[in-house]
Design a protein around this motif. Structure first.
Motif, PDB file in Angstrom:
ATOM      1  N   VAL A 154       0.697  -1.000  -0.158  1.00 25.24           N
ATOM      2  CA  VAL A 154      -0.025  -0.085   0.369  1.00 25.24           C
ATOM      3  C   VAL A 154       0.570   1.125   0.304  1.00 25.24           C
ATOM      4  O   VAL A 154       2.201   1.368   0.500  1.00 25.24           O
ATOM      5  CB  VAL A 154      -0.649   0.184   0.858  1.00 25.24           C
ATOM      6  N   TRP A 155      -0.074   2.316  -0.295  1.00 27.71           N
ATOM      7  CA  TRP A 155       1.384   3.291  -0.444  1.00 27.71           C
ATOM      8  C   TRP A 155       1.045   4.165   0.757  1.00 27.71           C
ATOM      9  O   TRP A 155       0.104   4.202   1.524  1.00 27.71           O
ATOM     10  CB  TRP A 155       0.389   4.530  -0.871  1.00 27.71           C
ATOM     11  N   ALA A 156       2.110   4.236   1.799  1.00 23.96           N
ATOM     12  CA  ALA A 156       2.134   5.256   3.388  1.00 23.96           C
ATOM     13  C   ALA A 156       3.671   5.958   2.629  1.00 23.96           C
ATOM     14  O   ALA A 156       4.713   5.529   1.892  1.00 23.96           O
ATOM     15  CB  ALA A 156       2.517   4.055   4.116  1.00 23.96           C
ATOM     16  N   ASP A 157       3.625   6.776   3.836  1.00 31.20           N
ATOM     17  CA  ASP A 157       4.592   7.850   3.348  1.00 31.20           C
ATOM     18  C   ASP A 157       5.862   7.495   4.148  1.00 31.20           C
ATOM     19  O   ASP A 157       5.640   6.637   5.522  1.00 31.20           O
ATOM     20  CB  ASP A 157       4.087   9.177   4.371  1.00 31.20           C
ATOM     21  N   PHE A 158       7.116   7.489   3.135  1.00 31.04           N
ATOM     22  CA  PHE A 158       8.136   7.023   4.542  1.00 31.04           C
ATOM     23  C   PHE A 158       9.363   8.907   3.836  1.00 31.04           C
ATOM     24  O   PHE A 158       9.837   9.099   3.142  1.00 31.04           O
ATOM     25  CB  PHE A 158       8.478   6.302   3.425  1.00 31.04           C
ATOM     26  N   PHE A 159       9.356   8.850   5.165  1.00 33.01           N
ATOM     27  CA  PHE A 159      10.021  10.838   4.792  1.00 33.01           C
ATOM     28  C   PHE A 159       9.827  11.480   4.309  1.00 33.01           C
ATOM     29  O   PHE A 159      10.085  12.533   3.418  1.00 33.01           O
ATOM     30  CB  PHE A 159      11.536  10.257   4.560  1.00 33.01           C
ATOM     31  N   GLY A 160       8.236  11.894   4.540  1.00 30.43           N
ATOM     32  CA  GLY A 160       7.385  12.831   3.564  1.00 30.43           C
ATOM     33  C   GLY A 160       6.975  12.598   2.585  1.00 30.43           C
ATOM     34  O   GLY A 160       6.576  13.218   1.810  1.00 30.43           O
ATOM     35  N   LYS A 161       7.183  11.259   2.058  1.00 34.89           N
ATOM     36  CA  LYS A 161       6.945  11.129   0.236  1.00 34.89           C
ATOM     37  C   LYS A 161       5.807   9.312   0.336  1.00 34.89           C
ATOM     38  O   LYS A 161       6.780   8.987   0.698  1.00 34.89           O
ATOM     39  CB  LYS A 161       7.790  11.058  -1.071  1.00 34.89           C
ATOM     40  N   PRO A 162       4.830   9.490  -0.318  1.00 35.91           N
ATOM     41  CA  PRO A 162       4.397   8.267   0.044  1.00 35.91           C
ATOM     42  C   PRO A 162       5.197   7.301  -1.102  1.00 35.91           C
ATOM     43  O   PRO A 162       5.948   6.930  -2.189  1.00 35.91           O
ATOM     44  CB  PRO A 162       2.978   8.111  -1.582  1.00 35.91           C
ATOM     45  N   ALA A 163       5.563   6.383  -0.489  1.00 35.71           N
ATOM     46  CA  ALA A 163       6.422   5.146  -1.018  1.00 35.71           C
ATOM     47  C   ALA A 163       5.253   3.725  -0.563  1.00 35.71           C
ATOM     48  O   ALA A 163       4.669   3.598   0.247  1.00 35.71           O
ATOM     49  CB  ALA A 163       7.827   4.928  -0.302  1.00 35.71           C
ATOM     50  N   TYR A 164       5.842   3.110  -1.776  1.00 33.77           N
ATOM     51  CA  TYR A 164       4.990   1.845  -2.153  1.00 33.77           C
ATOM     52  C   TYR A 164       4.925   0.440  -1.609  1.00 33.77           C
ATOM     53  O   TYR A 164       6.662  -0.078  -1.299  1.00 33.77           O
ATOM     54  CB  TYR A 164       4.963   1.074  -3.501  1.00 33.77           C
ATOM     55  N   THR A 165       4.826   0.350   0.132  1.00 33.32           N
ATOM     56  CA  THR A 165       5.473  -0.681   1.021  1.00 33.32           C
ATOM     57  C   THR A 165       4.476  -1.381   1.504  1.00 33.32           C
ATOM     58  O   THR A 165       3.028  -1.558   1.470  1.00 33.32           O
ATOM     59  CB  THR A 165       4.858   1.073   2.521  1.00 33.32           C
ATOM     60  N   GLU A 176      -3.081   0.184   5.727  1.00 33.03           N
ATOM     61  CA  GLU A 176      -2.123   1.879   5.199  1.00 33.03           C
ATOM     62  C   GLU A 176      -1.766   2.717   6.600  1.00 33.03           C
ATOM     63  O   GLU A 176      -0.675   2.518   6.668  1.00 33.03           O
ATOM     64  CB  GLU A 176      -3.248   2.889   5.016  1.00 33.03           C
ATOM     65  N   GLU A 177      -2.797   2.040   7.429  1.00 32.22           N
ATOM     66  CA  GLU A 177      -1.803   2.379   9.109  1.00 32.22           C
ATOM     67  C   GLU A 177      -1.082   1.811   9.186  1.00 32.22           C
ATOM     68  O   GLU A 177      -0.364   2.178  10.680  1.00 32.22           O
ATOM     69  CB  GLU A 177      -2.989   2.052   9.885  1.00 32.22           C
ATOM     70  N   GLN A 178      -0.280   0.507   9.324  1.00 31.49           N
ATOM     71  CA  GLN A 178       0.011  -0.486   9.512  1.00 31.49           C
ATOM     72  C   GLN A 178       1.667  -0.268   8.570  1.00 31.49           C
ATOM     73  O   GLN A 178       2.769   0.277   9.168  1.00 31.49           O
ATOM     74  CB  GLN A 178      -0.042  -1.997   9.541  1.00 31.49           C
ATOM     75  N   ALA A 179       1.110   0.402   7.553  1.00 31.95           N
ATOM     76  CA  ALA A 179       2.172   0.309   6.967  1.00 31.95           C
ATOM     77  C   ALA A 179       3.260   1.367   7.236  1.00 31.95           C
ATOM     78  O   ALA A 179       4.718   1.514   7.575  1.00 31.95           O
ATOM     79  CB  ALA A 179       1.785   0.478   5.507  1.00 31.95           C
ATOM     80  N   ARG A 180       2.356   2.910   7.235  1.00 32.24           N
ATOM     81  CA  ARG A 180       3.071   3.753   8.157  1.00 32.24           C
ATOM     82  C   ARG A 180       3.312   3.671   9.737  1.00 32.24           C
ATOM     83  O   ARG A 180       4.905   4.072   9.415  1.00 32.24           O
ATOM     84  CB  ARG A 180       1.980   5.403   8.265  1.00 32.24           C
ATOM     85  N   ALA A 181       2.973   3.146  10.519  1.00 35.31           N
ATOM     86  CA  ALA A 181       3.540   2.359  11.381  1.00 35.31           C
ATOM     87  C   ALA A 181       4.773   1.360  11.176  1.00 35.31           C
ATOM     88  O   ALA A 181       5.564   2.025  12.340  1.00 35.31           O
ATOM     89  CB  ALA A 181       2.279   1.584  12.730  1.00 35.31           C
TER      90      ALA A 181
END
Length: 284
Positions: A184-195, A240-245
């Motif tokens: 899913v798309w999740a922010d990584f250092f302020g930019k969406p990264a496919y995670t 998405e929340e889990q990937a962002r965490a």
């Protein structure tokens, strides 16, 4: 040919390989505009641009230490490792609930699994190399002792889940861009990264704890400091929340030694068949 070269290089001291690697890092940086641009852009986005000279050297060390890590006698390799906080791992092993080790592309990530596998059988997910010439080197070097490999396929995922349910540990690189439909798309250092969503799924389906680990490269070829950190980010309910965490946890690890992250990796690319999020061209 490549295997022979790596075996020849593996007889050199780690300090010599790191010294050569530092020079190689600058050579690649100066010779490749695309590599140079990605390295600079990714570091600047994360707020670590002031570490650029060190990151150039560390990237070269990462390449030249591989012959030592993969081909030197295992006792010689393990003698370069210092360990911090193994009690976190031992407590989880004693509980026999399995462990999900998450190791980002930080420091000498190749040595983390090798060390853990000397203390307990470990199964790690890996993506088979595209070039067949690299397969004997990479697979043969990684599958040492009690270190087992599970391909990044459906059968490999089933293998990982089976290991966890039997109380064993597994290892995953959580900042590797997954294939179509596996993230899913999740922010990584302020930019969406496919995670990838796999680490959270493994955690939820097995009840196994997540432990973060990385091996910091010590100065002047002195070895590596292997650290283990409990995962304590709130997961949330959605993928998405889990990937962002998990990305937040990775960001915190990277902040500990930012010069040693693999900044040249195309973390923000858009996998084939996946729609890019707004504002992301996928070209960095």
């Amino acid at each position: 040919m490549l295997v022979t070269l790596f075996r020849l290089l593996s007889v050199l001291p780690l300090s010599a390989l790191h010294a050569i690697g530092s020079a190689l890092g600058w050579l690649v940086y100066l010779a490749s505009p695309s590599y140079r641009r990605r390295l600079k852009d990714n570091m600047a986005r994360a707020g670590f641009g002031n570490h650029l000279p060190s990151a150039i050297r560390e990237a070269g060390k990462n390449i030249l230490e591989l012959p030592f890590i993969w081909c030197a006698e295992q006792d010689r390799v393990l003698n370069t490792v210092q360990v911090d906080n193994w009690d976190v791992v031992q407590t989880a092993l004693d509980a026999k609930r399995g462990i999900v080790f998450l190791t980002p592309h930080l420091g000498c990530f190749e040595i983390t699994a090798q060390y853990v596998a000397t203390r307990t059988p470990l199964t790690v997910m890996y993506r088979p190399p595209r070039k067949q010439a690299l397969k004997p080197l990479i697979e043969g070097a990684r599958a040492r002792g009690d270190l087992r490999l599970a391909p990044a396929t459906l059968s490999g995922v089933r293998t990982l889940l089976k290991v966890l349910r039997q109380g064993g540990p597994i290892g995953i690189l959580p900042d590797q861009v997954p294939q179509n439909g596996e993230g899913v798309w999740a922010d990584f250092f302020g930019k969406p990264a496919y995670t990838m969503t796999l680490p959270a799924k493994m955690h939820q389906m097995s009840g196994s704890p997540i432990i973060l680990t990385y091996a910091e490269r010590l100065p002047r070829g002195a070895g590596f400091l292997l650290r283990f950190i409990p995962f304590d980010e709130p997961m949330g309910g959605s993928a998405e929340e889990q990937a962002r965490a998990i990305n937040i946890a990775m960001e915190k690890l990277i902040a500990r030694c930012p010069a040693q992250y693999f900044w040249s990796y195309n973390r923000y690319k858009v996998p084939e068949g996946i729609a890019a999020p707004p504002g992301n061209t996928g070209n960095l």
